[in-house]
Enzyme design. Sequence first.
Site, PDB file in Angstrom:
ATOM      1  CG  ASP A  36      14.761   3.037   2.612  1.00  0.00           C
ATOM      2  OD1 ASP A  36      15.486   2.145   2.133  1.00  0.00           O
ATOM      3  OD2 ASP A  36      14.886   3.462   3.769  1.00  0.00           O
ATOM      4  NE  ARG A  40      14.471  -1.291   5.371  1.00  0.00           N
ATOM      5  CZ  ARG A  40      14.559  -0.037   5.794  1.00  0.00           C
ATOM      6  NH1 ARG A  40      14.020   0.299   6.944  1.00  0.00           N
ATOM      7  NH2 ARG A  40      15.180   0.872   5.086  1.00  0.00           N
ATOM      8  CG  ASN A  84      22.897   3.173  -2.575  1.00  0.00           C
ATOM      9  OD1 ASN A  84      21.977   3.689  -3.220  1.00  0.00           O
ATOM     10  ND2 ASN A  84      22.838   3.002  -1.255  1.00  0.00           N
ATOM     11  NE  ARG A  87      22.366  -0.435  -0.696  1.00  0.00           N
ATOM     12  CZ  ARG A  87      21.071  -0.251  -0.902  1.00  0.00           C
ATOM     13  NH1 ARG A  87      20.448  -0.909  -1.869  1.00  0.00           N
ATOM     14  NH2 ARG A  87      20.386   0.593  -0.141  1.00  0.00           N
ATOM     15  CG  LEU A 211      16.227  15.347   3.521  1.00  0.00           C
ATOM     16  CD1 LEU A 211      16.805  16.746   3.492  1.00  0.00           C
ATOM     17  CD2 LEU A 211      15.423  15.086   2.253  1.00  0.00           C
ATOM     18  CB  SER A 212      19.303   9.206   2.927  1.00  0.00           C
ATOM     19  OG  SER A 212      18.874   8.492   4.068  1.00  0.00           O
TER      20      SER A 212
END
Length: 259
Positions: A36, A40, A84, A87, A211-212
Amino acid sequence: MLKKIFFKKKTQRKHIVSKDNLDLNKLPQHIGIIMDGNGRWATGKGLIRTSGHKAGANTVKNILMTCIKLNIPVLTVYAFSTENWKRPITEVNFLMNLFSNFLAAQIEDLCKNNVQIKFIGKIDELPGTLAKEFHKAEEITKDNTGVKFNVAINYGGRDEIVTAVKNIAKQVNDGTLSVEQIDDKIIDDSLYTKGLPPVDLMIRTSGDMRLSNFLLWQSAYAEFWFTKTNWPDFTSEEFIEALIDFQHRDRRFGGLDKK
């Protein structure tokens, strides 16, 4: 052989990581990594998000090489989740091309380093020729006996379990399996990670602590290690720090401390 490595954390305190700190006989058998913080990292540097994904690919190579040197049996990385797809299309397309280009550039080194690669998730639903490329890489490396490197793409932990349940239900319906025969091993063997040990250590970068939807069944007794470091800045030194921390955990698996 590991050399002594010096590095600084954000606290500016100096730590030393060396072979003396790491017990090579007590390494995790299966490491999962939630990679991750690519976006960012890029945003923090005034770059577009895709620059972070490109930088993150280099980190994958570095960490895999460290696993090879340490003889870690299994490494599973979370590259692209079933969520995802939400996105922006430009970012998704970039990632699909990045996966293809990364594989083409690395397949020779994977073979040279005896790595067996496997892609887990709904691979056959990927766009273009990706599924074909992934299956070809799996075929090329299937007889390699070193690190088993799993790349989770179009993957969701709940979806994996639902798919496993459906397959088991079909066997029951066909009469090839009875309800009484269903146990942990039957479920294990119905997952993408069939034949692999459960996750011992789960690492997540970039500060979030969840944990996503990644390896939910396999991580039932995993030790968790979180860092605020964004994935492109995650180094082999910090990876080794996580391994050292793992070796100091008291893993009771629901039992009592033996001490």
